[in-house]
Motif scaffolding. Sequence first.
Motif, PDB file in Angstrom:
ATOM      1  N   ALA A  93       0.821  -1.211   0.000  1.00  0.00           N
ATOM      2  CA  ALA A  93       0.000   0.000   0.000  1.00  0.00           C
ATOM      3  C   ALA A  93       0.855   1.262   0.000  1.00  0.00           C
ATOM      4  CB  ALA A  93      -0.930  -0.002   1.214  1.00  0.00           C
ATOM      5  N   HIS A  94       2.080   1.160   0.472  1.00  0.00           N
ATOM      6  CA  HIS A  94       2.985   2.313   0.517  1.00  0.00           C
ATOM      7  C   HIS A  94       4.067   2.240  -0.562  1.00  0.00           C
ATOM      8  CE1 HIS A  94       1.657   4.338   4.261  1.00  0.00           C
ATOM      9  NE2 HIS A  94       1.207   3.135   4.577  1.00  0.00           N
ATOM     10  N   GLY A  95       3.932   1.310  -1.491  1.00  0.00           N
ATOM     11  CA  GLY A  95       4.924   1.201  -2.550  1.00  0.00           C
ATOM     12  C   GLY A  95       6.260   0.678  -2.083  1.00  0.00           C
ATOM     13  N   ALA A  96       6.270  -0.069  -0.986  1.00  0.00           N
ATOM     14  CA  ALA A  96       7.504  -0.635  -0.442  1.00  0.00           C
ATOM     15  C   ALA A  96       7.517  -2.149  -0.642  1.00  0.00           C
ATOM     16  CB  ALA A  96       7.641  -0.299   1.043  1.00  0.00           C
ATOM     17  N   ARG A  97       8.706  -2.716  -0.556  1.00  0.00           N
ATOM     18  CA  ARG A  97       8.866  -4.166  -0.688  1.00  0.00           C
ATOM     19  C   ARG A  97       9.364  -4.757   0.626  1.00  0.00           C
ATOM     20  NH1 ARG A  97      11.875  -4.239  -6.536  1.00  0.00           N
ATOM     21  NH2 ARG A  97      13.285  -2.889  -5.334  1.00  0.00           N
ATOM     22  N   LEU A  98       8.986  -6.020   0.836  1.00  0.00           N
ATOM     23  CA  LEU A  98       9.239  -6.675   2.117  1.00  0.00           C
ATOM     24  C   LEU A  98      10.252  -7.799   1.965  1.00  0.00           C
ATOM     25  CD1 LEU A  98       8.562  -7.198   5.136  1.00  0.00           C
ATOM     26  CD2 LEU A  98       6.726  -8.712   4.336  1.00  0.00           C
ATOM     27  N   MET A  99      11.270  -7.752   2.815  1.00  0.00           N
ATOM     28  CA  MET A  99      12.212  -8.862   2.946  1.00  0.00           C
ATOM     29  C   MET A  99      12.050  -9.476   4.331  1.00  0.00           C
ATOM     30  SD  MET A  99      16.354  -8.902   2.531  1.00  0.00           S
ATOM     31  CE  MET A  99      17.362 -10.006   3.523  1.00  0.00           C
ATOM     32  N   VAL A 100      12.035 -10.794   4.391  1.00  0.00           N
ATOM     33  CA  VAL A 100      11.898 -11.507   5.660  1.00  0.00           C
ATOM     34  C   VAL A 100      13.144 -12.337   5.909  1.00  0.00           C
ATOM     35  CG1 VAL A 100      10.565 -13.171   6.996  1.00  0.00           C
ATOM     36  CG2 VAL A 100       9.391 -11.597   5.449  1.00  0.00           C
ATOM     37  N   ASP A 101      13.758 -12.123   7.048  1.00  0.00           N
ATOM     38  CA  ASP A 101      14.825 -13.008   7.511  1.00  0.00           C
ATOM     39  C   ASP A 101      14.135 -14.179   8.195  1.00  0.00           C
ATOM     40  OD1 ASP A 101      16.856 -14.350   8.763  1.00  0.00           O
ATOM     41  OD2 ASP A 101      17.810 -12.585   9.623  1.00  0.00           O
ATOM     42  N   GLY A 102      13.950 -15.254   7.439  1.00  0.00           N
ATOM     43  CA  GLY A 102      13.334 -16.466   7.958  1.00  0.00           C
ATOM     44  C   GLY A 102      14.374 -17.533   8.239  1.00  0.00           C
ATOM     45  N   ALA A 103      15.539 -17.098   8.723  1.00  0.00           N
ATOM     46  CA  ALA A 103      16.639 -18.035   8.939  1.00  0.00           C
ATOM     47  C   ALA A 103      16.230 -19.222   9.790  1.00  0.00           C
ATOM     48  CB  ALA A 103      17.826 -17.307   9.587  1.00  0.00           C
ATOM     49  N   HIS A 104      15.346 -18.990  10.752  1.00  0.00           N
ATOM     50  CA  HIS A 104      14.931 -20.064  11.670  1.00  0.00           C
ATOM     51  C   HIS A 104      13.642 -20.752  11.218  1.00  0.00           C
ATOM     52  CE1 HIS A 104      17.798 -19.416  15.028  1.00  0.00           C
ATOM     53  NE2 HIS A 104      17.868 -18.200  14.498  1.00  0.00           N
ATOM     54  N   GLY A 105      13.193 -20.509   9.986  1.00  0.00           N
ATOM     55  CA  GLY A 105      11.884 -21.026   9.588  1.00  0.00           C
ATOM     56  C   GLY A 105      11.865 -21.909   8.362  1.00  0.00           C
ATOM     57  N   ALA A 106      13.005 -22.492   7.968  1.00  0.00           N
ATOM     58  CA  ALA A 106      13.028 -23.292   6.733  1.00  0.00           C
ATOM     59  C   ALA A 106      12.104 -24.497   6.795  1.00  0.00           C
ATOM     60  CB  ALA A 106      14.454 -23.743   6.426  1.00  0.00           C
ATOM     61  N   HIS A 107      11.789 -24.974   7.985  1.00  0.00           N
ATOM     62  CA  HIS A 107      10.930 -26.143   8.129  1.00  0.00           C
ATOM     63  C   HIS A 107       9.448 -25.799   8.025  1.00  0.00           C
ATOM     64  CE1 HIS A 107      11.134 -24.091  11.938  1.00  0.00           C
ATOM     65  NE2 HIS A 107      10.133 -24.807  12.423  1.00  0.00           N
ATOM     66  N   LEU A 108       9.095 -24.530   8.253  1.00  0.00           N
ATOM     67  CA  LEU A 108       7.683 -24.167   8.378  1.00  0.00           C
ATOM     68  C   LEU A 108       6.863 -24.448   7.119  1.00  0.00           C
ATOM     69  CD1 LEU A 108       8.003 -20.852  10.435  1.00  0.00           C
ATOM     70  CD2 LEU A 108       7.279 -23.102  11.247  1.00  0.00           C
ATOM     71  N   PRO A 109       7.371 -24.172   5.901  1.00  0.00           N
ATOM     72  CA  PRO A 109       6.561 -24.500   4.723  1.00  0.00           C
ATOM     73  C   PRO A 109       6.224 -25.981   4.607  1.00  0.00           C
ATOM     74  CG  PRO A 109       8.293 -22.953   4.132  1.00  0.00           C
ATOM     75  CD  PRO A 109       8.583 -23.416   5.523  1.00  0.00           C
ATOM     76  N   PHE A 110       7.055 -26.850   5.158  1.00  0.00           N
ATOM     77  CA  PHE A 110       6.780 -28.286   5.102  1.00  0.00           C
ATOM     78  C   PHE A 110       5.766 -28.709   6.164  1.00  0.00           C
ATOM     79  CE2 PHE A 110      10.994 -27.665   3.283  1.00  0.00           C
ATOM     80  CZ  PHE A 110      10.849 -28.302   2.059  1.00  0.00           C
ATOM     81  N   LEU A 111       5.395 -27.755   7.022  1.00  0.00           N
ATOM     82  CA  LEU A 111       4.340 -27.993   8.015  1.00  0.00           C
ATOM     83  C   LEU A 111       3.046 -27.286   7.630  1.00  0.00           C
ATOM     84  CD1 LEU A 111       6.483 -27.583  11.269  1.00  0.00           C
ATOM     85  CD2 LEU A 111       5.628 -29.718  10.286  1.00  0.00           C
ATOM     86  N   GLY A 112       3.005 -26.769   6.391  1.00  0.00           N
ATOM     87  CA  GLY A 112       1.789 -26.146   5.894  1.00  0.00           C
ATOM     88  C   GLY A 112       1.757 -24.637   5.992  1.00  0.00           C
ATOM     89  N   TYR A 113       2.820 -24.007   6.489  1.00  0.00           N
ATOM     90  CA  TYR A 113       2.838 -22.554   6.627  1.00  0.00           C
ATOM     91  C   TYR A 113       3.067 -21.908   5.258  1.00  0.00           C
ATOM     92  CZ  TYR A 113       4.379 -17.917   8.202  1.00  0.00           C
ATOM     93  OH  TYR A 113       4.512 -16.564   8.390  1.00  0.00           O
ATOM     94  N   THR A 114       2.236 -20.914   4.903  1.00  0.00           N
ATOM     95  CA  THR A 114       2.326 -20.265   3.591  1.00  0.00           C
ATOM     96  C   THR A 114       2.619 -18.769   3.688  1.00  0.00           C
ATOM     97  OG1 THR A 114      -0.073 -19.881   3.547  1.00  0.00           O
ATOM     98  CG2 THR A 114       0.739 -21.933   2.555  1.00  0.00           C
ATOM     99  N   GLY A 115       2.860 -18.272   4.878  1.00  0.00           N
ATOM    100  CA  GLY A 115       3.034 -16.836   5.060  1.00  0.00           C
ATOM    101  C   GLY A 115       4.193 -16.239   4.296  1.00  0.00           C
ATOM    102  N   TYR A 116       5.278 -16.998   4.118  1.00  0.00           N
ATOM    103  CA  TYR A 116       6.453 -16.455   3.439  1.00  0.00           C
ATOM    104  C   TYR A 116       6.152 -16.041   2.002  1.00  0.00           C
ATOM    105  CZ  TYR A 116       9.506 -18.056   7.255  1.00  0.00           C
ATOM    106  OH  TYR A 116      10.114 -18.239   8.473  1.00  0.00           O
ATOM    107  N   GLN A 117       5.190 -16.689   1.380  1.00  0.00           N
ATOM    108  CA  GLN A 117       4.900 -16.407  -0.027  1.00  0.00           C
ATOM    109  C   GLN A 117       4.447 -14.970  -0.265  1.00  0.00           C
ATOM    110  OE1 GLN A 117       2.074 -19.356  -1.334  1.00  0.00           O
ATOM    111  NE2 GLN A 117       3.352 -21.065  -0.669  1.00  0.00           N
ATOM    112  N   ALA A 118       4.012 -14.276   0.771  1.00  0.00           N
ATOM    113  CA  ALA A 118       3.548 -12.896   0.621  1.00  0.00           C
ATOM    114  C   ALA A 118       4.697 -11.905   0.508  1.00  0.00           C
ATOM    115  CB  ALA A 118       2.656 -12.511   1.808  1.00  0.00           C
ATOM    116  N   ALA A 119       5.905 -12.325   0.878  1.00  0.00           N
ATOM    117  CA  ALA A 119       7.054 -11.417   0.872  1.00  0.00           C
ATOM    118  C   ALA A 119       7.683 -11.350  -0.510  1.00  0.00           C
ATOM    119  CB  ALA A 119       8.082 -11.875   1.903  1.00  0.00           C
ATOM    120  N   ASP A 120       8.487 -10.315  -0.719  1.00  0.00           N
ATOM    121  CA  ASP A 120       9.219 -10.178  -1.977  1.00  0.00           C
ATOM    122  C   ASP A 120      10.497 -10.991  -1.970  1.00  0.00           C
ATOM    123  OD1 ASP A 120       7.703  -7.895  -3.486  1.00  0.00           O
ATOM    124  OD2 ASP A 120       7.904  -7.174  -1.432  1.00  0.00           O
TER     125      ASP A 120
END
Length: 439
Positions: A178-205
């Motif tokens: 909404a503000h014309g900005a892009r999002l980076m997520v440091d998910g260093a501790h979350g590599a396992h989460l997508p294999f548990l069904g988590y989809t939140g990372y897909q919203a980031a750039d």
Amino acid sequence: MPAPLYGALRALADTRPLRLDMPGHHGFPLPGGLTWPSAIDFTENGATGDLFGEGPDAIQAAEGLWAARLGFDACLFLTGGSTQGVHAGLALLAGAGGAIALDRGSHRSQFNALALLDLTPHFLPRPWLEEGVAGPIEPETVEKTLAEHPEIKTVCITSPTYYGVLSDIPAIAGVCRAHGARLMVDGAHGAHLPFLGYTGYQAADVVVMSAHKTLPAPGQSALLFANGFSLAQLQRWGSVYGSSSPSYALMAGLDGARDYMEGAGGARYRDTVRQVGGFRRRWPTLRERDGLDLDPARLVLTSPDGFALARSLRERGVYPEMADAGHVVCFLTCADGEAEFARLEEALGSAGPTGPCAAVPAPPGPPRAALTPRQALFAPRERVALGESAGRAAACQIAPYPPGVPVVAPGERIEKKHLAYLREIGYNKEYCDVILEGE
């Protein structure tokens, strides 16, 4: 001793410790049964592919499988850990010399990136939880920061934190768009989460993940994901911050970890989540509640003396990832099975103390900046007694655990209230590095 490091590691391995720290393989054979990678430790030879080349080759095929599985346009293998990915990702998104909204609890690699790229940080505060750790970054905080500073076009947050606290990535990404900005997520501790069904990372750039922290992958292996960018763009910046001789054993470990997680590893991780839920019910731990989402596989024990509890566990052959005054952080992964869970349960039954953590006050407001991050990194410095540092500009982070957030960041002026806070929470470092000014 002809090989002191190897000898020390071999001696520790021979004790068969229960490893609840990183790497996530916890000492068990990597997927595919590899225990010593010399047979596949190649270089670019025309048959093996080129991490930063045009391809197509086997490396790009393996990266493409990761991208498709996690829902991104592109993926780059990293052999320099998430640090390489943080530097490459911020260079890709923020460039040099601009402004950025940044999680104050960021890893030191992000503070170094601020200096290397000469970025002006606007730090995002986190609420303070009664358990003595920082809570999630709230979308309203990001909204306020971007509204006050329209020059910011890059936002960088950490999710999950070292303590497993998750922020609402899709909501924050919506604010950024909404503000014309892009999002980076440091998910260093979350590599396992997508294999548990988590989809939140897909919203980031852009997202950075350390496979080696929570997956059965070798140390230093990590991943850089992006939406709206090509692999060639990731390669450009990955090659700036990475070795021109990347380890093929590490890249093969990334490929094997994904394949394993697609099958048996995913099922084992779901069982780990079930076991962690049981530990959370039976032992004093950081737990989910309204407004607080946690990594379901991260076990954060609470204690009136976290250091004593960690020592007691190590005496029983159990090695947690980290301890602070009120917590012991354990990484439980798909590498752990019934025997490991039972061993931890037995150790906790005879170790101590567990219970509510001692009250930890929220840190005071951040100091004012005296120098930019770049000036602080490259300025001459000296080491002084911490108690005598009031009025001096810090040359490095002063970041006790808890809160795990820098009380003073590089370039900020140390004030008496910050020294008083450090004394109050029992911070045990006697010295700190400060900038030599007026030379």
